[in-house]
Design an enzyme around this catalytic site. Sequence first.
Site, short mmCIF file in Angstrom:
data_model
loop_
_atom_site.label_atom_id
_atom_site.label_comp_id
_atom_site.label_asym_id
_atom_site.label_seq_id
_atom_site.Cartn_x
_atom_site.Cartn_y
_atom_site.Cartn_z
N GLU A 22 0.80 -1.24 0.00
CA GLU A 22 0.00 0.00 0.00
C GLU A 22 0.83 1.28 0.00
OE1 GLU A 22 -2.67 -0.44 3.34
OE2 GLU A 22 -3.27 -2.45 2.73
N GLU A 32 -6.05 -10.99 -0.57
CA GLU A 32 -6.83 -10.74 0.65
C GLU A 32 -8.34 -10.70 0.36
OE1 GLU A 32 -5.35 -7.30 2.70
OE2 GLU A 32 -3.26 -7.74 2.24
O1 G3I Z 1 -1.97 -7.39 19.14
C1 G3I Z 1 -2.37 -6.11 19.66
C2 G3I Z 1 -2.74 -6.25 21.13
O2 G3I Z 1 -1.56 -6.57 21.86
C3 G3I Z 1 -3.33 -4.94 21.61
O3 G3I Z 1 -3.77 -5.11 22.94
C4 G3I Z 1 -4.52 -4.57 20.72
C5 G3I Z 1 -5.19 -3.28 21.16
O4 G3I Z 1 -4.40 -2.19 20.74
O5 G3I Z 1 -4.05 -4.40 19.36
C6 G3I Z 1 -3.57 -5.63 18.87
O6 G3I Z 1 -3.12 -5.41 17.55
C7 G3I Z 1 -4.21 -5.30 16.62
C8 G3I Z 1 -3.96 -6.36 15.54
O7 G3I Z 1 -4.91 -6.20 14.48
C9 G3I Z 1 -4.07 -7.77 16.09
O8 G3I Z 1 -5.37 -8.00 16.55
C10 G3I Z 1 -4.12 -3.89 16.03
O9 G3I Z 1 -4.52 -2.96 17.02
C11 G3I Z 1 -5.07 -3.80 14.85
O10 G3I Z 1 -4.86 -2.55 14.18
C12 G3I Z 1 -4.74 -4.92 13.85
O11 G3I Z 1 -5.66 -4.84 12.77
C13 G3I Z 1 -5.18 -5.52 11.59
C14 G3I Z 1 -4.96 -4.48 10.47
O12 G3I Z 1 -4.61 -5.14 9.26
C15 G3I Z 1 -3.84 -3.52 10.84
O13 G3I Z 1 -2.64 -4.27 10.94
C16 G3I Z 1 -6.28 -6.51 11.15
O14 G3I Z 1 -6.36 -7.56 12.13
C17 G3I Z 1 -5.93 -7.10 9.80
O15 G3I Z 1 -7.03 -7.90 9.31
C18 G3I Z 1 -5.67 -5.99 8.77
O16 G3I Z 1 -5.27 -6.58 7.60
C19 G3I Z 1 -4.91 -5.64 6.55
C20 G3I Z 1 -3.74 -6.22 5.79
O17 G3I Z 1 -2.67 -6.47 6.68
C21 G3I Z 1 -3.32 -5.28 4.66
N1 G3I Z 1 -4.46 -5.00 3.77
C22 G3I Z 1 -5.64 -4.47 4.46
C23 G3I Z 1 -6.08 -5.46 5.55
C24 G3I Z 1 -7.35 -4.98 6.22
O18 G3I Z 1 -7.10 -3.78 6.90
#
Ligand code: G3I
Length: 329
Positions: free
Chosen positions: A133, A240
């Site tokens: 991205e 995805e």
């Molecule tokens: O693991 C931490 C945890 O320790 C913490 O307590 C909690 C609260 O802050 O956050 C947790 O991390 C979260 C993580 O998912 C794991 O659950 C992040 O906040 C959260 O932002 C993250 O969201 C992910 C997002 O990407 C951002 O990385 C989604 O699960 C994931 O499905 C999404 O996937 C992305 C692809 O990587 C790229 N393309 C878009 C797609 C959808 O957004």
Amino acid sequence: TGKGLKDHYQDYFPIGVAVTPRHLQDSATRIFLLQHFNSLTAENAMKMEPIHPATDRYDWRGADAIVHFATENGLKVRGHTLCWHNQAPKWMFYDAAGKLVSKDTLLNRLRTHIHDVVGRYKGRIYAWDVVNEAVSDRHSEFLRNSLWYQICGEDFIAQAFRYAHEADPKAILFYNDYNTENPVKRDKVYRLLKKLREENVPVHAVGLQGHWSISDPSRALLVSAIEKYASLGIKIQITELDVSVFTNDKMPEKPDFTAEQKESQEHQYDMLFDTFRKYRDIITGVTFWNVSDRSSWLDNFPVKGRKNYPLLFDEKLQPKKAYWRVTDF
Ligand code: G3I
């Protein structure tokens, strides 16, 4: 466990799914995954911050669990992702005094990260989403104004690919993005890939994330994107895939999954897979994002408090009608 989705597509391309280590701790889910999929992507465990939380510390546990399960069961693994503006650790961009680091320092840190992560799984991860991205969604901008771009200009993209290729010359290196069918963004992604290829940067393929909905893309837009990227002589994967039951422009009044939405989703999945099959010599993989309607990153998105039902399997891991549509050919 019977014939699964991957078996229907064994003459076309691998069928993948994004997982977390928790999925692998549940035996029913493990059996379900092995029935339908032959490729895995880590939903979060291999992103920069989760795997490299401090400059001198890695947390390999989640990534190791996923790679171990895949290797034990003969599944492919796609690495996701080596360089992204989201979930990049703060320490990467700042010095001890809290000031932004120089371009050279940031590129050296990126190189170390990529060599350490790609090196650890060399020979076990066949493909990497090297840069994710980097192209902007804003009409006025070519590349997203991330800290990567602010500090390095566009060079971080070519360098990330070069570092990954140094670390594992056999890995297939992807540029990965979303909305890649939207004509404006499509042409910017094309422009970036064309430039990289002309500079002999080792970018081998493009990942169309495929976060689509019952109203987009049309077959015409999908086909024009596939043809345009393929004209660069690169391969394509859908990395995805999910099909949101909410159209991009209007929210259904009813809070749940209506019959009309179900029908539209079945039709959209049918069209998508019919198109993927037609381009089997260019498309080398199709990966779903999230396992089933039990949990999707789209729950509460675009509407807080609204579940989404974007996948082929329901909350009990049972095939929906859309599954039978994409396996009946
Ligand atoms: O693991 C931490 C945890 O320790 C913490 O307590 C909690 C609260 O802050 O956050 C947790 O991390 C979260 C993580 O998912 C794991 O659950 C992040 O906040 C959260 O932002 C993250 O969201 C992910 C997002 O990407 C951002 O990385 C989604 O699960 C994931 O499905 C999404 O996937 C992305 C692809 O990587 C790229 N393309 C878009 C797609 C959808 O957004």
